[in-house]
Scaffold this motif. Structure first.
Motif, PDB file in Angstrom:
ATOM      1  N   VAL A  46       0.864  -1.186   0.000  1.00 57.20           N
ATOM      2  CA  VAL A  46       0.000   0.000   0.000  1.00 57.20           C
ATOM      3  C   VAL A  46       0.897   1.230   0.000  1.00 57.20           C
ATOM      4  CG1 VAL A  46      -1.934  -1.133   1.150  1.00 57.20           C
ATOM      5  CG2 VAL A  46      -0.140  -0.082   2.520  1.00 57.20           C
ATOM      6  N   PRO A  47       0.389   2.398  -0.386  1.00 56.64           N
ATOM      7  CA  PRO A  47       1.199   3.630  -0.329  1.00 56.64           C
ATOM      8  C   PRO A  47       1.676   3.940   1.088  1.00 56.64           C
ATOM      9  CG  PRO A  47      -0.760   3.955  -1.680  1.00 56.64           C
ATOM     10  CD  PRO A  47      -0.916   2.618  -1.021  1.00 56.64           C
ATOM     11  N   ASP A  48       2.806   4.639   1.173  1.00 57.92           N
ATOM     12  CA  ASP A  48       3.393   4.924   2.478  1.00 57.92           C
ATOM     13  C   ASP A  48       2.534   5.858   3.310  1.00 57.92           C
ATOM     14  OD1 ASP A  48       5.463   3.329   1.752  1.00 57.92           O
ATOM     15  OD2 ASP A  48       6.749   4.955   1.045  1.00 57.92           O
ATOM     16  N   GLU A  49       1.826   6.776   2.644  1.00 56.38           N
ATOM     17  CA  GLU A  49       1.060   7.772   3.398  1.00 56.38           C
ATOM     18  C   GLU A  49      -0.260   7.227   3.926  1.00 56.38           C
ATOM     19  OE1 GLU A  49       0.195   8.060  -1.002  1.00 56.38           O
ATOM     20  OE2 GLU A  49       1.967   8.001   0.312  1.00 56.38           O
ATOM     21  N   LEU A  50      -0.573   5.980   3.646  1.00 58.38           N
ATOM     22  CA  LEU A  50      -1.846   5.405   4.094  1.00 58.38           C
ATOM     23  C   LEU A  50      -1.787   5.106   5.586  1.00 58.38           C
ATOM     24  CD1 LEU A  50      -4.643   4.410   3.105  1.00 58.38           C
ATOM     25  CD2 LEU A  50      -3.614   2.149   2.869  1.00 58.38           C
ATOM     26  N   ASP A  51      -2.891   5.422   6.292  1.00 59.30           N
ATOM     27  CA  ASP A  51      -2.996   5.136   7.723  1.00 59.30           C
ATOM     28  C   ASP A  51      -3.305   3.643   7.896  1.00 59.30           C
ATOM     29  OD1 ASP A  51      -3.217   5.203  10.428  1.00 59.30           O
ATOM     30  OD2 ASP A  51      -5.154   6.260  10.477  1.00 59.30           O
ATOM     31  N   GLN A  52      -2.338   2.909   8.430  1.00 53.20           N
ATOM     32  CA  GLN A  52      -2.483   1.446   8.529  1.00 53.20           C
ATOM     33  C   GLN A  52      -3.449   1.024   9.632  1.00 53.20           C
ATOM     34  OE1 GLN A  52      -1.036  -0.718   6.518  1.00 53.20           O
ATOM     35  NE2 GLN A  52       0.179   0.745   5.350  1.00 53.20           N
TER      36      GLN A  52
END
Length: 526
Positions: A46-52
């Motif tokens: 997933v993109p790095d800026e996504l809140d996991q």
């Protein structure tokens, strides 16, 4: 696949002359390798800026098969709280189809096995939390097999269905059409140029980007493949029973209980009004034995009733069996037909199977009535009426489990001997240093014309085992004291003197101590 085709051609390993079609296929595959540098896969799921923390993750495994190959591929579906979906390639596994030809449902089942193994591997190896795992296949036959018990199918299908049922939950399997199945690329193949461009294989199927209501559903009409089902086999035994049936012998613990229940079955409520006659019990015993023979020797009984010889592989062949037409019982034929003094049951004993429950109750009854003797005694008594196949072995087997037989045959445990007392270990002392004494007798002696009693007294050295014998005119204390004085005068004064609690010893304890100060100790040991 090229190697498998070479196997089919039956060529030597160092043969330089390859078939033209295989050589051209190899050249085409080799030329494609120049495009391998254009194949890239994103390392991040997933993109790095996504809140996991606010996402849900699902694993979707697709499987497919063809006549050439089969395999499975897994994708990670990540959905945010806003409803945005990301798909990423996780892992794929491919296999070349076996050289032996199999049906397409079987190959689809093999692909489903790889999918189940792939999901189990990802479940074990992935460190992130996965909320749900879904497995997809485009074979409705495989989905039908997975909803059934594995024992219903033949070995090939049954073992693989059992493995899938063990690795996965059956509720996670779903249907996907072939056009939407990304695992179809495993079976059909793709060139490196096609894989370098955005495609379904690397980016996942498009329907996973939508909600579940737009996902493929299983068709309503499903064709069931019955060719892989095991053939049903009837394992029962049909028999015709005339008259009342005897109770099952395995339900009773003793022969008497079985006999009473059978007699009650024969006579019903009428037999409860008074005591049953001996004939009633004889009829009950005959019914029990007849049922046991019907269970153990059905073929022999049928042939003997028809007047035909028994088969050559029968267990009763060496016994020359005969049918007692009066009671329909199989009896042993023998050479005692002219013995008029013997009972007919002894001349023609009834044949019994050693493994039947009735036989075990009979052996138990004879063993108890004979008070648990040896196996030969029980066997000889049974042989008067019944001929049990391998009878000695059957009797020994029962007595080995009988508690009373084991108790009567048990040997007593020899107790461990205690340590020797100090009086037995005076190694550097003279004889009779530690002395034990006791009286024995009486003996009748002639004195003139009369007969008198005399007793003997024995003094024994407890260390050297030396013995001194003397004679007592009576068993009183005075005779003992005189014998003791003679012993001391002859052997010397002992340091310690041990005896039992004889009356002549006990009454003169104080006298002995008075006459032998500091030299004599009387120990009253029983």
């Amino acid at each position: 696949m090229l190697v498998r085709h070479l196997w089919d051609k039956q060529r030597d390993w160092d043969d330089p002359l390859l078939p033209k079609e295989l050589l051209q296929a190899w050249v085409d595959w080799e030329e494609e390798l120049h495009d391998l540098k254009d194949i890239t896969m994103p390392r991040a799921y997933v993109p790095d800026e996504l809140d996991q923390s606010s996402t849900s993750r699902e694993i979707h495994v697709f499987s497919d098969a063809s006549e050439q190959a089969y395999g499975s591929v897994a994708y990670l579906r990540t959905e945010t709280s806003q409803g945005k979906v990301y798909l990423s390639f996780l892992l794929a596994r491919s296999r070349v189809a076996p050289k032996r030809l199999h049906s397409m449902p079987r190959l689809e089942l093999c692909a489903a096995v790889t999918g189940a193994q792939l999901s189990k591997l990802l479940e074990r190896e992935l460190t992130m939390k996965v909320d749900k795992t879904t497995l997809w296949t485009d074979s409705t036959t495989v989905l039908t097999w997975l909803q059934s018990e594995s024992c219903r199918f033949k070995v090939f299908v049954g073992t693989r269905v059992a493995e899938i049922q063990e690795l996965t939950d059956l509720k996670v399997w779903r249907y996907v059409d072939s056009a939407s199945n990304p695992a179809d690329d495993i079976t059909r193949g793709k060139t490196l140029k096609d894989l370098a461009e955005p495609n379904r294989w690397s980016q996942g199927p498009s329907f996973l980007l939508h909600n579940q209501d737009k996902w493929p559903v299983k068709p309503t009409s499903v064709k069931v493949d019955a060719s892989e089902l095991r053939k049903s086999v009837f394992c029962g035994v049909s028999s015709v029973v005339s008259g009342p049936a005897a109770p099952e012998a395995s339900q009773y613990e003793t022969w008497k209980e079985l006999l009473e229940a059978t007699a009650e079955t024969l006579h019903g409520a009428a037999g409860m009004s008074g005591e049953r006659t001996s004939q009633a019990y004889q009829d009950a015993e005959t019914l029990i034995i007849r049922k046991a023979q019907q269970d153990s020797f059905p073929d022999e009984l049928r042939l003997l009733k028809a007047g035909k010889p028994i088969p050559s592989n029968s267990r009763l062949l060496t016994l020359s069996p005969e049918l007692d037409k009066t009671n329909d019982l199989i009896r042993v034929g023998g050479r005692l037909r002219r013995a008029e003094e013997l009972d007919q049951a002894m001349v023609y004993p009834v044949v019994m199977d050693p493994g039947h429950a009735t036989t075990k109750l009979l052996i138990q009854d004879y063993d108890q009535r004979l008070c648990h003797p040896g196996p030969e005694r029980v066997f000889a008594e049974i042989r008067r009426t019944y001929w049990i196949l391998r009878g000695r072995e059957a009797v020994r087997r029962y007595q080995h489990t009988c508690t009373e037989c084991q108790r009567w045959k048990a040997r007593p445990n020899v107790p461990k001997m205690a340590d020797l007392p100090a009086a037995r270990l005076r190694l550097f002392q003279p004889a009779f240093y530690s002395t034990g004494m006791d009286c024995f007798g009486p003996f009748m002696v002639k004195v003139g014309r009369r007969t008198e009693k005399r007793w003997g007294i024995i003094f024994k050295c407890l260390t050297t085992r030396a013995v001194h014998l003397d004679l007592l005119t009576s068993i009183d204390a005075d005779s003992f004291l005189m014998a003791l004085r003679r012993f001391i005068a002859r052997r010397g004064t002992p340091a310690e003197l041990l005896s039992d609690q004889g009356t002549n010893f006990r009454e003169q304890r104080e006298s002995c101590v008075k006459h032998l100060p500091n030299c004599l100790r009387n120990c009253n040991n029983s």
